[in-house]
Design a protein around this motif. Structure first.
Motif, PDB file in Angstrom:
ATOM      1  N   GLU A 460      23.998 -19.260  61.634  1.00 31.90           N
ATOM      2  CA  GLU A 460      24.314 -18.648  62.916  1.00 31.90           C
ATOM      3  C   GLU A 460      23.246 -17.632  63.291  1.00 31.90           C
ATOM      4  O   GLU A 460      22.493 -17.149  62.438  1.00 31.90           O
ATOM      5  N   GLY A 461      23.235 -17.321  64.574  1.00 30.87           N
ATOM      6  CA  GLY A 461      22.254 -16.345  65.026  1.00 30.87           C
ATOM      7  C   GLY A 461      22.560 -15.837  66.410  1.00 30.87           C
ATOM      8  O   GLY A 461      23.526 -16.257  67.065  1.00 30.87           O
ATOM      9  N   ASP A 462      21.734 -14.899  66.845  1.00 30.19           N
ATOM     10  CA  ASP A 462      21.861 -14.357  68.192  1.00 30.19           C
ATOM     11  C   ASP A 462      20.474 -13.981  68.688  1.00 30.19           C
ATOM     12  O   ASP A 462      19.538 -13.777  67.902  1.00 30.19           O
ATOM     13  N   PHE A 463      20.329 -13.918  69.997  1.00 28.40           N
ATOM     14  CA  PHE A 463      19.047 -13.550  70.600  1.00 28.40           C
ATOM     15  C   PHE A 463      19.300 -13.051  72.010  1.00 28.40           C
ATOM     16  O   PHE A 463      20.375 -13.284  72.598  1.00 28.40           O
ATOM     17  N   ASP A 464      18.317 -12.351  72.567  1.00 30.10           N
ATOM     18  CA  ASP A 464      18.360 -11.875  73.943  1.00 30.10           C
ATOM     19  C   ASP A 464      17.327 -12.638  74.759  1.00 30.10           C
ATOM     20  O   ASP A 464      16.212 -12.918  74.297  1.00 30.10           O
ATOM     21  N   TYR A 465      17.723 -12.964  75.969  1.00 28.37           N
ATOM     22  CA  TYR A 465      16.813 -13.660  76.880  1.00 28.37           C
ATOM     23  C   TYR A 465      17.217 -13.320  78.302  1.00 28.37           C
ATOM     24  O   TYR A 465      18.405 -13.395  78.655  1.00 28.37           O
ATOM     25  N   ALA A 466      16.235 -12.950  79.095  1.00 32.14           N
ATOM     26  CA  ALA A 466      16.466 -12.641  80.508  1.00 32.14           C
ATOM     27  C   ALA A 466      17.577 -11.597  80.669  1.00 32.14           C
ATOM     28  O   ALA A 466      18.472 -11.755  81.506  1.00 32.14           O
ATOM     29  N   ASP A 467      17.482 -10.559  79.833  1.00 29.08           N
ATOM     30  CA  ASP A 467      18.450  -9.462  79.875  1.00 29.08           C
ATOM     31  C   ASP A 467      19.875  -9.923  79.571  1.00 29.08           C
ATOM     32  O   ASP A 467      20.854  -9.285  79.975  1.00 29.08           O
ATOM     33  N   ARG A 468      19.981 -11.021  78.862  1.00 29.29           N
ATOM     34  CA  ARG A 468      21.288 -11.533  78.473  1.00 29.29           C
ATOM     35  C   ARG A 468      21.328 -11.725  76.957  1.00 29.29           C
ATOM     36  O   ARG A 468      20.294 -12.003  76.337  1.00 29.29           O
ATOM     37  N   SER A 469      22.528 -11.604  76.397  1.00 35.87           N
ATOM     38  CA  SER A 469      22.712 -11.805  74.959  1.00 35.87           C
ATOM     39  C   SER A 469      23.370 -13.159  74.718  1.00 35.87           C
ATOM     40  O   SER A 469      24.338 -13.513  75.403  1.00 35.87           O
ATOM     41  N   PHE A 470      22.822 -13.889  73.749  1.00 31.92           N
ATOM     42  CA  PHE A 470      23.345 -15.199  73.414  1.00 31.92           C
ATOM     43  C   PHE A 470      23.583 -15.296  71.905  1.00 31.92           C
ATOM     44  O   PHE A 470      23.007 -14.536  71.115  1.00 31.92           O
ATOM     45  N   TYR A 471      24.420 -16.229  71.510  1.00 32.28           N
ATOM     46  CA  TYR A 471      24.687 -16.472  70.102  1.00 32.28           C
ATOM     47  C   TYR A 471      24.890 -17.972  69.901  1.00 32.28           C
ATOM     48  O   TYR A 471      25.193 -18.708  70.846  1.00 32.28           O
ATOM     49  N   TRP A 472      24.711 -18.412  68.663  1.00 30.20           N
ATOM     50  CA  TRP A 472      24.814 -19.829  68.357  1.00 30.20           C
ATOM     51  C   TRP A 472      25.231 -20.006  66.894  1.00 30.20           C
ATOM     52  O   TRP A 472      25.108 -19.087  66.083  1.00 30.20           O
ATOM     53  N   ASN A 473      25.708 -21.178  66.586  1.00 27.27           N
ATOM     54  CA  ASN A 473      25.938 -21.517  65.186  1.00 27.27           C
ATOM     55  C   ASN A 473      26.037 -23.020  65.026  1.00 27.27           C
ATOM     56  O   ASN A 473      26.382 -23.749  65.964  1.00 27.27           O
ATOM     57  N   VAL A 474      25.702 -23.496  63.840  1.00 31.00           N
ATOM     58  CA  VAL A 474      25.955 -24.873  63.426  1.00 31.00           C
ATOM     59  C   VAL A 474      26.610 -24.790  62.058  1.00 31.00           C
ATOM     60  O   VAL A 474      26.250 -23.943  61.229  1.00 31.00           O
ATOM     61  N   ALA A 475      27.596 -25.644  61.821  1.00 27.75           N
ATOM     62  CA  ALA A 475      28.362 -25.531  60.575  1.00 27.75           C
ATOM     63  C   ALA A 475      28.831 -26.894  60.112  1.00 27.75           C
ATOM     64  O   ALA A 475      29.066 -27.799  60.919  1.00 27.75           O
ATOM     65  N   ALA A 476      28.973 -27.017  58.806  1.00 29.64           N
ATOM     66  CA  ALA A 476      29.588 -28.178  58.172  1.00 29.64           C
ATOM     67  C   ALA A 476      30.814 -27.696  57.405  1.00 29.64           C
ATOM     68  O   ALA A 476      30.768 -26.671  56.717  1.00 29.64           O
ATOM     69  N   ASN A 477      31.898 -28.429  57.540  1.00 26.38           N
ATOM     70  CA  ASN A 477      33.181 -28.061  56.924  1.00 26.38           C
ATOM     71  C   ASN A 477      33.663 -29.279  56.145  1.00 26.38           C
ATOM     72  O   ASN A 477      34.045 -30.301  56.726  1.00 26.38           O
ATOM     73  N   LEU A 478      33.641 -29.184  54.810  1.00 26.47           N
ATOM     74  CA  LEU A 478      33.923 -30.326  53.957  1.00 26.47           C
ATOM     75  C   LEU A 478      35.082 -29.979  53.033  1.00 26.47           C
ATOM     76  O   LEU A 478      35.010 -29.019  52.261  1.00 26.47           O
TER      77      LEU A 478
END
Length: 1018
Positions: A460-478
């Motif tokens: 997972e992570g987060d970043f700022d772009y164009a004065d906006r905050s974003f976040y993301w993640n990719v996950a596997a659940n086994l």
């Protein structure tokens, strides 16, 4: 404490989330010591990060402090104490054939398969066996035995919704178990419990540890927990040992005489059968056929006889007879001897978590759960041979020539006043029938062992772009759960060979069949308890064993953040994609699959499905902050949509939208509307044609043909069938299927669609500033389930067939009648397999209910007069949680013919509530919990003419939880950061369940119970 999500201030909840939030919520850099970061807070029911924990849906939170302070050894116990939790599936009472020791939650009494359980916002692998006989209904229910208490931060329970955010099964609601996202140090905890009857011991020991490395960038933590409960039988508690039941009232004469047709009796026995054997003239259930013996206490008199130890005849008392299988007192079979009150469970649960900060904006998390558990249902029904049953379980035809009969017993049987039927094969001997409950041969006691492992890998992570905050993640659940169920039974063929005993030429007792003798047959003595030899048991016994496995594979990707800056704040969103595959298999061994014992053959099941789901949700603040005015302090709307493509059930769209409005700072109004669904389970889809023995209410029976929702339609349809069979239109049918079973089949249905549910809720949270520490919340919930997946049994099939204005051919073709109008069972000669039951999308459920929460906390020093004494007098807190059912109607057929309104019935009372009264001062904390269950009916269809009593009274039970922080006293000396001792007394006043019920699953059956525990932190 158990609290509503909005009963605490947002700042307190934000601090809590920032300090100990879930992995699913920790999509930001780790907070510095003592700093609560609010940017990453996520409320259950949404994936959008937000600056508060305000929810548009009703939600309750159970903290880890509550779990420990109240002595819960299983999270399921904490959830089941909530008033809105219905009758659970748990180790109390008789278990399903393949459900021993399980713990499933049942929100709103809508079924355990309609509650979605998550851990850190992700699905947890289920443990409900794919079998018709699981005892919990088909589905992928999560067994809470597999989730430890050591790493739990809190449990959030969102009611009525969640499918648009999380997917299938979130009909009644979502339970989200949130773990600590980092742990430092070592904590050990031990707890012991025992009843005031010196039984029912429980043990729990756990260790939780964690440490940070690499300047705090890596944290590794985990826990190990061992928990054990012990067995109880019905005889271990007065309330179940007294064997209360309803019986036919002998004083009743007509249906209009004002005398109830059914009354409560105690000491219920089954007079037609005993454990040692009951000799009868014929294989019928009539007590008049019991053979007799000379009364040892009254010379010249005779008395009913039974087989005692060694096969001697001893007197038999039938008790007060009421009806078939029901007597009060006497020597008949006592089911309390054969019934489990508590099935013991042993659990080993381990977790391992890691969190690695790759850099300031990217993190990698892992979760591992492992559980090994074992359980046994220590008491269960035996092998029967009795006139109450048919087929292989009917009374046994025996001869007085049987060599196991003592000479005196043989003479007494042959000397009956009315001669026995002559034994044609043995001149001078007679035939009698033996009725026996053979607990000394096979008791069907089920044992189970199971394992579970679940791994999550999340980047997972987060970043700022164009004065906006974003976040993301990719996950596997086994995840995978697997295990075995085993139970003793008998091989029916060998049983018949073994009971056919004769003497050989040397005078030895042997099996009659030479072929059987060559195969090792040892003769079986059935006269008297304990008479069977070990050699005969070895020959007739067989072990049933079935293996199961459930495999869950899931992958997800999410992206979200700020979208548009509005005057009231950022409009935000989250979009994601999820792929999930569910596989399940159930494999009985050959004896069970072939049905060599007394039960029906058990079918193997194997199947899988996958689902591809895309979803998006958004949050729009319209008013709030500086952009507000009187009457509109804040206004926010949110919405979500999920597109579902199930490989078997097809495509569906589900959605939700909600609104929060603060007209002024003290009051928040909220509402939601949503569409949810439950996907068909493996059992419902893939169950092959399984042999099933059925009884049914036959609408065409002469006793029923003039009743029903539309008597005219019923009469016309029945008469049409009669004439088609060549019978008179006014044929007077006494249907055998109402009293005896017919063999048919039950099967799955790969054409099933998703269950659908329309839901809405409205409510408010009121925190008046003029009453410091007071918060009130209220929510009204409405859930309508359509296309409910039901197992369409023979009664439902026949009701739809005959009560519909025009007989639906697809339903009526599921059964047939013979030339005499009787429902036909399976017939191997013609290949007819009997009535065809199975799973269909037919039913519906309509639910309405309300929840109310009141939380009031204050310092005693602030109370007038009391506070005038000065000093720290401590704090007092009241937490009140009320649940009211307004409507709960279910129709299996979906046509309303069989509408069942169980609102107000036992297990689903109109009103239930709990009140926590907590006093805290310094190291001392004490909580008195009072739980109330309102007056409840046995069945609302009963009337004063049919049953007495109709209801049970209100029920109160009180629990006491006390803890004392010993850190200042002992911590420094022992090198501990924290030491806390606790004492719990459940059912403080030893309150029994209300008269008329045994209390199983609803009322307390344990009685007064003590727990002591100690937690130490290093």
């Amino acid at each position: 404490m158990i609290t509503r999500s909005l009963l605490l201030s947002s700042s307190m909840l934000i601090a809590m989330a920032g300090a100990t939030g879930a992995y699913a919520q920790a999509s930001q850099a780790a907070p510095k010591e003592g700093v609560a970061e609010v940017e990453a807070v996520v409320v259950t029911g949404s994936r959008i990060r937000r600056p508060d924990l305000v929810s548009t849906q009703p939600m309750q939170v159970i903290s880890s402090e509550t779990i420990d302070s109240k002595g819960y050894t299983n999270i399921a116990d904490a959830l089941n104490d909530l008033p809105a939790s219905g009758i659970p599936v748990n180790p109390i009472g008789d278990q399903g054939s393949f459900g021993t020791g399980r713990n499933f939650i049942n929100l709103f009494n809508l079924g355990t398969n309609r509650t979605l359980t998550l851990v850190n916002g992700r699905r947890f692998v289920g443990s409900n066996v794919a079998s018709l006989f699981s005892g919990a209904g088909a589905g992928g229910q999560v067994d809470f035995n597999g989730i430890p208490t050591g790493m739990i931060d809190r449990v959030e329970n969102v009611q009525a919704g969640g499918a648009a955010v999380y997917g299938s099964d979130a009909v009644a609601g979502v339970i989200n178990i949130i773990t600590k996202n980092r742990f430092e140090g070592v904590e050990v905890d031990g707890q012991f419990g025992i009843s005031d009857k010196s039984d029912a011991e429980t043990y729990r020991g756990r260790i939780t540890a964690g440490r940070s490395f690499m300047d705090g960038r890596l944290n590794v933590s985990g826990s190990y927990e061992y928990a054990q409960t012990t067995a109880l039988s019905f005889n271990d508690r007065d309330i179940t040992a007294r064997q209360l039941t309803f019986a036919v009232n002998p004083a009743n004469r007509t249906t209009t005489d004002g005398i109830p047709g059914s009354i409560i009796i105690l000491n219920r026995r089954i007079p037609e059968v005993t454990a040692g054997g009951l000799p009868t003239r014929a294989g019928s259930a009539a007590l008049s056929g019991i053979l007799t013996m000379a009364d040892p206490n009254n010379p010249g008199q005779r008395i009913a006889a039974q087989f005692g130890p060694g096969g001697v005849l001893v007197p038999y008392a039938t008790g007060t007879f009421y009806s078939s299988s029901v007597a009060s007192g006497g020597n008949g079979l006592n089911l309390a001897d054969l019934s489990s009150l508590v099935s013991p469970v042993k659990r080993h649960v381990a977790t391992l978590f890691s969190r690695y900060e790759i850099n300031d904006h990217v993190r990698f998390n892992t979760e591992t759960f492992y559980n090994h558990q074992s359980s046994v249902e220590p008491y269960n029904q035996p092998i029967y041979n009795a006139p109450l049953f048919g087929g292989n379980s009917s009374a046994l035809r025996m001869s007085t020539a049987n060599p196991f009969l003592p000479a005196a017993t043989r003479a007494a049987l042959l000397g009956q006043t009315t001669a026995l039927t002559a034994d044609a094969a043995n001149p001078g001997e007679g035939i009698f029938f033996l009725s026996r409950a053979s607990s000394d041969i096979g008791n069907n006691k089920t044992s189970t062992k199971g394992d579970l492992i679940r791994n999550v890998f999340n980047l997972e992570g987060d970043f700022d772009y164009a004065d906006r905050s974003f976040y993301w993640n990719v996950a596997a659940n086994l995840g995978k759960s697997w295990g075995t169920f085993s139970s003793p039974n008998i091989n029916q063929t060998r049983f018949l060979e073994a009971i056919d005993a004769v003497r050989d030429s040397s005078g030895n007792i042997v099996c009659r069949s030479a072929t059987a003798r060559a195969a090792g047959c040892a003769p079986l003595n059935l006269f008297g308890v304990g008479s069977p030899s070990q050699a005969s048991l070895n020959y007739v016994n067989v072990q049933f064993e079935s293996k199961y496995a459930l495999i869950q594979t899931g992958y997800e990707a999410n992206f979200g953040g700020d979208l548009i800056k509005l005057p009231a704040g950022w409009a935000s969103f989250n979009a994601g994609y999820e792929y999930r595959k569910e596989k399940s298999r159930f494999s009985p061994n050959d004896p069970q699959r072939l049905g060599v014992g007394r039960s029906a053959a058990i079918s193997a099941i194997s199947g899988s499905f996958d689902t591809k789901e895309a979803y998006i949700e958004g949050r729009i603040p319209i008013f709030g902050g500086d952009f507000s005015f009187p009457g509109m302090r804040s206004l926010e709307i949110d919405g979500a949509r999920r597109k579902v493509n199930n490989s078997l059930a097809g495509k569906n769209d589900v959605w939700s939208y909600g609104l929060q409005w603060k007209p002024f700072d003290d009051l928040l109004l909220r509402g939601t509307k949503s569409a949810s669904f439950r996907a068909p389970a493996i059992t419902e889809l893939f169950l092959p044609d399984a042999v099933s023995f059925m009884t049914a209410t036959d609408p065409c029976d002469a006793r029923n043909i003039n009743s029903g929702p539309n008597p005219a339609a019923r009469q016309a349809n029945c008469r049409s069938d009669f004439t088609a069979l060549g019978l008179p239109a006014n044929f007077n049918l006494t249907s055998n299927v109402q009293a005896a079973t017919v063999q048919g089949t039950t099967s799955g249905n790969r054409s099933l669609n998703n269950e659908l549910a329309d839901q809405w809720s409205v409510g408010f949270v009121y925190q008046p500033r003029f009453v410091k520490g007071l918060a009130i919340s209220f929510d009204w919930v409405n859930i309508d389930i359509t296309d409910a997946i039901v197992n369409f049994n023979l009664s439902s099939i026949m009701q739809v067939c005959y009560d519909s204005p025009s007989k639906p051919a697809d339903v009526c073709s599921r059964f047939s009648r013979d030339a005499n109008g009787q429902v036909r069972g399976a017939d191997s000669a013609t290949g007819y397999t009997g009535p065809a039951a199975g799973y269909v999308n037919a039913g519906y459920t309509n639910f309405q209910g309300a929840t109310l929460g009141v939380d009031y906390k204050f310092a005693l020093a602030d109370v007038p007069y009391v506070g005038s004494k000065g000093g720290d007098l401590g704090t007092l807190e009241f937490e009140f949680d009320l649940y009211h059912v307004n409507k709960q109607e279910t129709s299996v057929t979906g046509l309303g013919f069989d509408l069942n309104d169980d609102k107000g019935e036992i297990g689903n009372p109109d009103v239930s509530w709990s009140l926590d009264t907590t006093y805290k001062r310094g190291p001392l904390s004490a909580t008195l919990t009072t739980t109330f269950i309102g007056k409840s009916y046995f069945n609302k269809d009963f009337t004063p003419e049919t049953r007495d009593p109709l209801w049970v009274d209100d029920y109160y039970v009180n629990n006491l939880a006390m803890s004392y922080d010993l850190t200042d006293l002992l911590g420094g000396r022992l090198g501990m950061d924290r030491v806390k001792a606790r004492l719990n007394v459940r059912n403080l006043f030893d309150k029994e369940a209300p008269y008329g019920t045994t209390g199983l699953g609803v009322y307390d059956v344990m009685g007064r119970y003590y727990q002591v525990g100690l937690t130490a932190r290093f």
